[in-house]
Design a protein around this motif. Structure first.
Motif, PDB file in Angstrom:
ATOM      1  N   LYS A  37       0.829  -1.211   0.000  1.00  0.00           N
ATOM      2  CA  LYS A  37       0.000   0.000   0.000  1.00  0.00           C
ATOM      3  C   LYS A  37       0.861   1.257   0.000  1.00  0.00           C
ATOM      4  O   LYS A  37       0.402   2.322  -0.423  1.00  0.00           O
ATOM      5  CB  LYS A  37      -0.990  -0.016   1.171  1.00  0.00           C
ATOM      6  CG  LYS A  37      -0.426   0.190   2.547  1.00  0.00           C
ATOM      7  CD  LYS A  37      -1.541   0.037   3.591  1.00  0.00           C
ATOM      8  CE  LYS A  37      -1.057   0.435   4.979  1.00  0.00           C
ATOM      9  NZ  LYS A  37      -2.102   0.228   6.009  1.00  0.00           N
ATOM     10  N   TYR A  38       2.128   1.152   0.459  1.00  0.00           N
ATOM     11  CA  TYR A  38       3.045   2.290   0.376  1.00  0.00           C
ATOM     12  C   TYR A  38       3.723   2.370  -0.985  1.00  0.00           C
ATOM     13  O   TYR A  38       4.533   3.255  -1.226  1.00  0.00           O
ATOM     14  CB  TYR A  38       4.079   2.213   1.498  1.00  0.00           C
ATOM     15  CG  TYR A  38       3.463   2.433   2.856  1.00  0.00           C
ATOM     16  CD1 TYR A  38       3.117   3.710   3.283  1.00  0.00           C
ATOM     17  CD2 TYR A  38       3.190   1.361   3.698  1.00  0.00           C
ATOM     18  CE1 TYR A  38       2.527   3.916   4.514  1.00  0.00           C
ATOM     19  CE2 TYR A  38       2.601   1.562   4.944  1.00  0.00           C
ATOM     20  CZ  TYR A  38       2.268   2.846   5.341  1.00  0.00           C
ATOM     21  OH  TYR A  38       1.668   3.047   6.570  1.00  0.00           O
ATOM     22  N   LEU A  39       3.387   1.452  -1.873  1.00  0.00           N
ATOM     23  CA  LEU A  39       3.829   1.508  -3.263  1.00  0.00           C
ATOM     24  C   LEU A  39       2.740   2.085  -4.160  1.00  0.00           C
ATOM     25  O   LEU A  39       2.978   3.026  -4.917  1.00  0.00           O
ATOM     26  CB  LEU A  39       4.207   0.104  -3.743  1.00  0.00           C
ATOM     27  CG  LEU A  39       4.507  -0.038  -5.241  1.00  0.00           C
ATOM     28  CD1 LEU A  39       5.764   0.735  -5.609  1.00  0.00           C
ATOM     29  CD2 LEU A  39       4.644  -1.510  -5.627  1.00  0.00           C
ATOM     30  N   VAL A  40       1.542   1.540  -4.059  1.00  0.00           N
ATOM     31  CA  VAL A  40       0.470   1.924  -4.989  1.00  0.00           C
ATOM     32  C   VAL A  40      -0.099   3.297  -4.677  1.00  0.00           C
ATOM     33  O   VAL A  40      -0.736   3.915  -5.543  1.00  0.00           O
ATOM     34  CB  VAL A  40      -0.652   0.872  -4.997  1.00  0.00           C
ATOM     35  CG1 VAL A  40      -0.108  -0.495  -5.359  1.00  0.00           C
ATOM     36  CG2 VAL A  40      -1.392   0.812  -3.659  1.00  0.00           C
ATOM     37  N   SER A  41       0.119   3.819  -3.474  1.00  0.00           N
ATOM     38  CA  SER A  41      -0.399   5.145  -3.104  1.00  0.00           C
ATOM     39  C   SER A  41       0.520   6.220  -3.668  1.00  0.00           C
ATOM     40  O   SER A  41       1.244   6.894  -2.953  1.00  0.00           O
ATOM     41  CB  SER A  41      -0.490   5.266  -1.584  1.00  0.00           C
ATOM     42  OG  SER A  41       0.757   4.946  -0.985  1.00  0.00           O
ATOM     43  N   SER A  42       0.466   6.369  -4.978  1.00  0.00           N
ATOM     44  CA  SER A  42       1.361   7.276  -5.701  1.00  0.00           C
ATOM     45  C   SER A  42       0.547   8.262  -6.525  1.00  0.00           C
ATOM     46  O   SER A  42      -0.438   7.893  -7.171  1.00  0.00           O
ATOM     47  CB  SER A  42       2.286   6.476  -6.612  1.00  0.00           C
ATOM     48  OG  SER A  42       3.007   7.324  -7.475  1.00  0.00           O
ATOM     49  N   LEU A  43       0.986   9.533  -6.518  1.00  0.00           N
ATOM     50  CA  LEU A  43       0.360  10.559  -7.348  1.00  0.00           C
ATOM     51  C   LEU A  43       1.185  10.849  -8.598  1.00  0.00           C
ATOM     52  O   LEU A  43       0.841  11.741  -9.377  1.00  0.00           O
ATOM     53  CB  LEU A  43       0.162  11.852  -6.539  1.00  0.00           C
ATOM     54  CG  LEU A  43      -0.850  11.759  -5.392  1.00  0.00           C
ATOM     55  CD1 LEU A  43      -0.913  13.066  -4.623  1.00  0.00           C
ATOM     56  CD2 LEU A  43      -2.239  11.379  -5.898  1.00  0.00           C
ATOM     57  N   ALA A  44       2.266  10.116  -8.787  1.00  0.00           N
ATOM     58  CA  ALA A  44       3.063  10.289  -9.998  1.00  0.00           C
ATOM     59  C   ALA A  44       2.234   9.885 -11.217  1.00  0.00           C
ATOM     60  O   ALA A  44       1.505   8.894 -11.199  1.00  0.00           O
ATOM     61  CB  ALA A  44       4.334   9.447  -9.919  1.00  0.00           C
TER      62      ALA A  44
END
Length: 478
Positions: free
Chosen positions: A205-212
């Motif tokens: 979840k700390y990977l997919v939570s991206s605004l890039a």
């Protein structure tokens, strides 16, 4: 104490998973399901509410008989059927069967769910991902679950930090199936530094939570040579905008917040931390931003996974700010999470056999607490603590059950002191238990005992965590 409950169950209970996968007769409350028997079970359109109650009751019976294998099987199957009976309509039978027949995955999925999750939306996203790419779902189920529990509710305007506006950085995730496909494509092209199948749901979840954006990721791949050994250098690679600091211009002044733009213009600590975290995630490395305020003022730094099971929480964290409590946002709940709460992810002690056994007893302690069976809740919590005393939830359940069960004030105080000693190396948790115990001593007129507790933590934390020492000193003065 509820605000200090640590989620220690991201990669929950391989012990339970082993137990659930025991070879016994399928479709009985003490049995695991094979892929074939799971398909048959759902094809028969079972009464899921009745199945849930049956499995849950048999789990308690097995636990009281000290048959932990059957207890684990019943608990997880029962909870899964209960979830499906309430929110499972979108899930096709083949996806239901896939989850039921994979005990490792089922345990981890049920453990990660939070009261803050929009459960109907979580299951709807899982169904969408399954329908869009069932074979990829089978290969990367934890990545799919992470997307579901992060994308079920929109991120707040202040995430990942407050110093860039919504117009410049829209807080909007892509469509779940598009995000899933993008990560799989990067994996298949060999562009991810850590393969997603090696990550737990909690880590993912700390990977997919991206605004890039896709443009950001493409720019990173073409212009930022990165590997796991040099991610820490990303922070200092952003030229510090000293003029902005002197002008007290803390909000981003540019017209866009692309990673390329941050690299070209430079920035202050929040921009350095954001750039570090998003470049890391673009290469498949879980990461996030920490912020904190101390004697030197506000600061932002970054955390990233050095390798599966090992994290650095100090990228760009100044030496003089190391005592400051780091705060981030949990991308699943969008609530604050602190560095001490994330220690389990970094220290890996929950992978130990005794800690996993602790978690099984803690789950039953919680269940008995919900049933108002205070003696059974205390007994299960004590069994958990005897195995490994580093699960905060075990202690919270024990203290709650003792108070509700009418234990004497002195008995509860003694248990609070035990808990405090168990978390001696975790100053924030130690401090919280001390505050509760000091209040109890003062209410009982035991001023000297309260004073000793306060003085000892002031001496313990005055160098490494002066924020805690000052808080206790202030309380003494008051």
């Amino acid at each position: 104490m509820q605000t200090f409950i640590i989620r220690m169950s991201a990669c929950l209970l391989p012990l339970l998973c082993w137990a659930v996968s025991s070879v016994v007769h399928a479709q009985t409350p003490e049995a695991s399901f094979t892929p074939e028997s799971a398909k048959v079970f759902f094809t028969q359109s079972p009464d899921l509410k009745k199945s849930a109650a049956d499995y849950q009751q048999r789990a308690l019976t097995a636990y009281e008989a000290k048959d932990l294998k059957k207890a684990a099987v019943g608990l997880y199957a029962g909870d899964y059927f209960d979830l499906l009976s309430r929110f499972g309509e979108p899930l096709p039978n083949d996806l239901r069967a896939f989850l039921l027949s994979d005990p490792d995955l089922l345990a981890e999925f049920l453990a990660i769910l939070s009261p803050k999750d929009d459960l109907p939306r979580v299951l709807a996203i899982l169904a969408e991902l399954w329908k869009s790419a069932p074979e990829n779902f089978r290969k990367f189920p934890r990545l799919a679950i992470a997307i579901a529990i992060v994308f079920d509710t929109p991120p707040p305007a202040g995430w990942p930090h407050h110093q860039v506006g919504e117009k410049i950085l829209p807080r909007v995730f892509p469509e779940p199936s598009a995000a899933f496909a993008a990560w799989i494509a990067l994996r298949e092209r060999g562009r991810l530094l850590i393969s997603p199948e090696k990550l737990s749901v909690e880590e993912s979840k700390y990977l997919v939570s991206s605004l890039a954006t896709d443009e950001d990721r493409q720019w990173v791949l073409q212009n930022v040579p990165t590997n796991l050994s040099n991610i820490e250098k990303l922070y200092s690679s952003i030229r510090y905008a000293t003029a902005r600091l002197y002008a007290e211009q803390y909000d981003w002044p540019g017209k866009d917040y692309r990673l390329k733009t941050i690299k070209e213009r430079g920035g202050i600590c929040t921009d350095q931390a954001y750039y570090t975290a998003e470049v890391a995630k673009s290469r498949g490395v879980p990461a996030f931003i920490f912020t904190g305020a101390g004697a030197g003022g506000f600061h932002a730094w970054a955390a990233y996974m050095q390798k599966p099971g090992s994290w650095s929480f100090d990228v760009g964290r100044y030496a003089e700010a190391r005592f400051v409590k780091g705060r981030t946002i949990d991308p699943q709940t969008w609530e604050p999470a602190y560095d001490h709460q994330l220690q389990a992810m970094r220290e890996r002690f929950r992978n130990g056999e005794k800690y996993r056994a602790n978690e099984l007893h803690t789950l039953f302690a919680r269940r008995y607490l919900e049933l108002d069976n205070w003696p059974a809740a205390q007994s299960a919590a004590r069994a958990a603590i005897a195995l490994d005393d580093r699960n905060l939830e075990s202690w919270n359940i024990l203290l709650d059950a003792m108070a509700k069960g009418g234990q004497s004030a002195d008995t509860v105080a003694a248990a609070q002191e035990e808990a405090m000693k168990s978390f001696f190396k975790y100053p924030d948790i130690d401090a919280e238990f001390r505050r509760a115990l000091i209040a109890r001593h003062l209410a009982a007129g035991k001023k000297e005992a309260a004073q000793r507790l306060s003085t000892s933590i002031i001496l313990k934390t005055k160098s490494a965590r002066p924020d805690i020492a000052m808080d206790f000193a202030r309380r003494e003065l008051e």
